[in-house]
Design a protein around this motif. Structure first.
Motif, PDB file in Angstrom:
ATOM      1  N   VAL A   1      -1.545  -6.065  -2.208  1.00  0.00           N
ATOM      2  CA  VAL A   1      -0.398  -5.969  -3.117  1.00  0.00           C
ATOM      3  C   VAL A   1       0.897  -6.181  -2.329  1.00  0.00           C
ATOM      4  CG1 VAL A   1      -1.572  -4.391  -4.708  1.00  0.00           C
ATOM      5  CG2 VAL A   1      -0.222  -3.453  -2.835  1.00  0.00           C
ATOM      6  N   ASN A   2       1.964  -6.447  -3.069  1.00  0.00           N
ATOM      7  CA  ASN A   2       3.314  -6.581  -2.485  1.00  0.00           C
ATOM      8  C   ASN A   2       3.339  -7.554  -1.317  1.00  0.00           C
ATOM      9  OD1 ASN A   2       4.304  -4.592  -4.293  1.00  0.00           O
ATOM     10  ND2 ASN A   2       3.556  -2.988  -2.945  1.00  0.00           N
TER      11      ASN A   2
ATOM     12  N   GLN B   1       0.324  -5.296   1.853  1.00  0.00           N
ATOM     13  CA  GLN B   1      -0.157  -3.928   1.763  1.00  0.00           C
ATOM     14  C   GLN B   1      -1.552  -3.899   1.159  1.00  0.00           C
ATOM     15  OE1 GLN B   1       2.663  -1.564  -0.402  1.00  0.00           O
ATOM     16  NE2 GLN B   1       1.321   0.207  -0.573  1.00  0.00           N
ATOM     17  N   ILE B   2      -2.392  -3.018   1.683  1.00  0.00           N
ATOM     18  CA  ILE B   2      -3.720  -2.785   1.139  1.00  0.00           C
ATOM     19  C   ILE B   2      -3.726  -1.427   0.448  1.00  0.00           C
ATOM     20  CG2 ILE B   2      -6.180  -2.522   1.623  1.00  0.00           C
ATOM     21  CD1 ILE B   2      -5.139  -5.331   2.120  1.00  0.00           C
ATOM     22  N   ILE B   3      -4.192  -1.393  -0.795  1.00  0.00           N
ATOM     23  CA  ILE B   3      -4.399  -0.130  -1.504  1.00  0.00           C
ATOM     24  C   ILE B   3      -5.863  -0.066  -1.939  1.00  0.00           C
ATOM     25  CG2 ILE B   3      -1.999  -0.042  -2.319  1.00  0.00           C
ATOM     26  CD1 ILE B   3      -3.073  -0.851  -5.102  1.00  0.00           C
TER      27      ILE B   3
ATOM     28  N   CYS C   1      -0.162  -0.693   5.339  1.00  0.00           N
ATOM     29  CA  CYS C   1       1.118  -1.354   5.103  1.00  0.00           C
ATOM     30  C   CYS C   1       1.558  -2.092   6.372  1.00  0.00           C
ATOM     31  CB  CYS C   1       2.181  -0.337   4.691  1.00  0.00           C
ATOM     32  SG  CYS C   1       1.685   0.690   3.297  1.00  0.00           S
ATOM     33  N   ILE C   2       1.681  -3.412   6.286  1.00  0.00           N
ATOM     34  CA  ILE C   2       1.893  -4.225   7.480  1.00  0.00           C
ATOM     35  C   ILE C   2       3.094  -5.170   7.316  1.00  0.00           C
ATOM     36  CG2 ILE C   2       0.868  -5.925   9.034  1.00  0.00           C
ATOM     37  CD1 ILE C   2      -0.542  -3.217   9.111  1.00  0.00           C
ATOM     38  N   PHE C   3       3.974  -5.167   8.308  1.00  0.00           N
ATOM     39  CA  PHE C   3       5.051  -6.152   8.399  1.00  0.00           C
ATOM     40  C   PHE C   3       4.611  -7.267   9.343  1.00  0.00           C
ATOM     41  CE2 PHE C   3       7.361  -2.112   7.709  1.00  0.00           C
ATOM     42  CZ  PHE C   3       8.112  -2.447   6.588  1.00  0.00           C
ATOM     43  N   ILE C   4       5.072  -8.492   9.093  1.00  0.00           N
ATOM     44  CA  ILE C   4       4.903  -9.580  10.049  1.00  0.00           C
ATOM     45  C   ILE C   4       6.279  -9.908  10.615  1.00  0.00           C
ATOM     46  CG2 ILE C   4       5.023 -11.347   8.216  1.00  0.00           C
ATOM     47  CD1 ILE C   4       3.203 -13.096   9.988  1.00  0.00           C
TER      48      ILE C   4
ATOM     49  N   PHE D   1       2.598  -8.298  14.515  1.00  0.00           N
ATOM     50  CA  PHE D   1       2.399  -7.479  13.317  1.00  0.00           C
ATOM     51  C   PHE D   1       2.787  -6.041  13.628  1.00  0.00           C
ATOM     52  CE2 PHE D   1      -0.529 -11.034  13.171  1.00  0.00           C
ATOM     53  CZ  PHE D   1      -0.270 -11.559  11.911  1.00  0.00           C
ATOM     54  N   TYR D   2       3.426  -5.423  12.651  1.00  0.00           N
ATOM     55  CA  TYR D   2       3.976  -4.083  12.856  1.00  0.00           C
ATOM     56  C   TYR D   2       3.541  -3.197  11.694  1.00  0.00           C
ATOM     57  CZ  TYR D   2       7.563  -0.396  12.909  1.00  0.00           C
ATOM     58  OH  TYR D   2       8.219   0.806  12.908  1.00  0.00           O
ATOM     59  N   ARG D   3       2.923  -2.074  12.007  1.00  0.00           N
ATOM     60  CA  ARG D   3       2.437  -1.163  10.978  1.00  0.00           C
ATOM     61  C   ARG D   3       3.557  -0.239  10.499  1.00  0.00           C
ATOM     62  NH1 ARG D   3      -3.260   1.187  12.199  1.00  0.00           N
ATOM     63  NH2 ARG D   3      -3.666  -1.008  11.759  1.00  0.00           N
TER      64      ARG D   3
END
Length: 286
Positions: free
Chosen positions: A220-221, A209-211, A195-198, A148-150
């Motif tokens: 979201v997204n 993404q957490i808002i 905001c996190i990429f896998i 996981f990449y922020r």
């Protein structure tokens, strides 16, 4: 006789004194845009909010976005209590170009739902709002080469656009550009660390993404690139984001999903989400 008025220093105070509640948090959006150096975003906001006056009194206002030459999205519509009538709501819709498709999101319990139905709007789709109670930290286990990449500001905006636009290319969502991401980064709901990429090996294969909206944590997204779906990566990313919320002190996480997206709904239900509310997208050629 009705008269139209654009956004100005007088009517902007009118909005600030009204308890507006909508998906886009109009007051926060106004504040962030008007204080921003983004001239284009400020111009669009000024152009897309129209006030209706009868003699010297304000009847109400409408805020919309122009999505294409003949498609508009109504973000907020408001009529002052002393002017509440179908005729005045209909008059506000006159701010939108004739023979265009207008859409509006609301719950069946909202008064606007009944007003828009009476004005001839039809249901286009239903959006399910779901929530999950976060009781403990859940371990993320996987035999695949996953990491996981922020998201990093001023570095990954283009990457996010590319990934997100690919994920949602088959869901009729309008593509985003880097300017949209920069704009979002200045919004009240945005979380720097949310905001996190896998990644699968060295390739980014998904994003979520957490808002924070009105004190609630929302997912979201969220999605996985089509090539990598069906491998359990969605569960891993969803679990990771849920843990992120838990570590931030939130007891619940919320999300929204099209009612017709049965695959996504099944995933969310499998991961412990339950239906909480239902919102409808209404549309009409005005």
């Amino acid at each position: 006789m009705y008269k139209w008025e654009g956004l100005n220093n007088t009517n902007i105070n009118l909005i600030k004194n009204i308890n507006i509640s909508d998906e886009y948090d109009l007051q926060a959006n106004l504040s962030s845009v008007l204080n921003s150096n983004n001239i284009l975003k400020r111009f669009l906001l000024w152009r897309n909010i129209k006030f209706l006056k009868l003699k010297s009194q304000y009847v109400g206002f409408i805020w919309f976005n122009k999505l294409s030459n003949n498609r508009y999205k109504i973000n907020s519509i408001f009529v002052m209590s002393e002017f509440k009538s179908l005729e005045n709501y209909k008059a506000l819709l006159g701010a939108i170009k004739k023979n265009s498709i207008a859409t509006y999101f609301c719950k069946s319990s909202d008064i606007e739902y009944y007003i828009f139905k009476k004005l001839g709007f039809d249901k286009k789709r239903a959006i399910v709002e779901m929530k999950k109670t976060l009781k403990f930290f859940e371990e993320v286990e996987c035999d695949l080469p996953i990491s996981f990449y922020r998201f990093q500001k001023n570095k990954d905006e283009k990457l996010r656009c590319n990934v997100q636009n690919q994920i949602f290319s088959d869901l009729s969502r309008y593509p985003i550009d880097e300017e949209d991401v920069y704009f979002e980064e200045n919004q009240k709901y945005y979380l720097n660390d949310g905001c996190i990429f896998i990644k699968h090996e060295e390739s980014v294969v998904g994003y979520g993404q957490i808002i924070i909206d009105k004190g609630k944590a929302y997912l979201v997204n969220f999605g996985i690139l089509e090539k990598y779906r069906g491998k359990g990566l969605g569960k891993l990313l969803l679990n990771y984001l849920s843990n992120l919320c838990y570590n931030m002190g939130y007891k619940e996480i919320y999300l929204k999903c099209n009612e017709s997206n049965s695959i996504a709904l099944q995933l969310y239900e499998t991961m412990g989400f339950m239906q909480w509310d239902l919102t409808y997208e209404l549309y009409k050629i005005v």
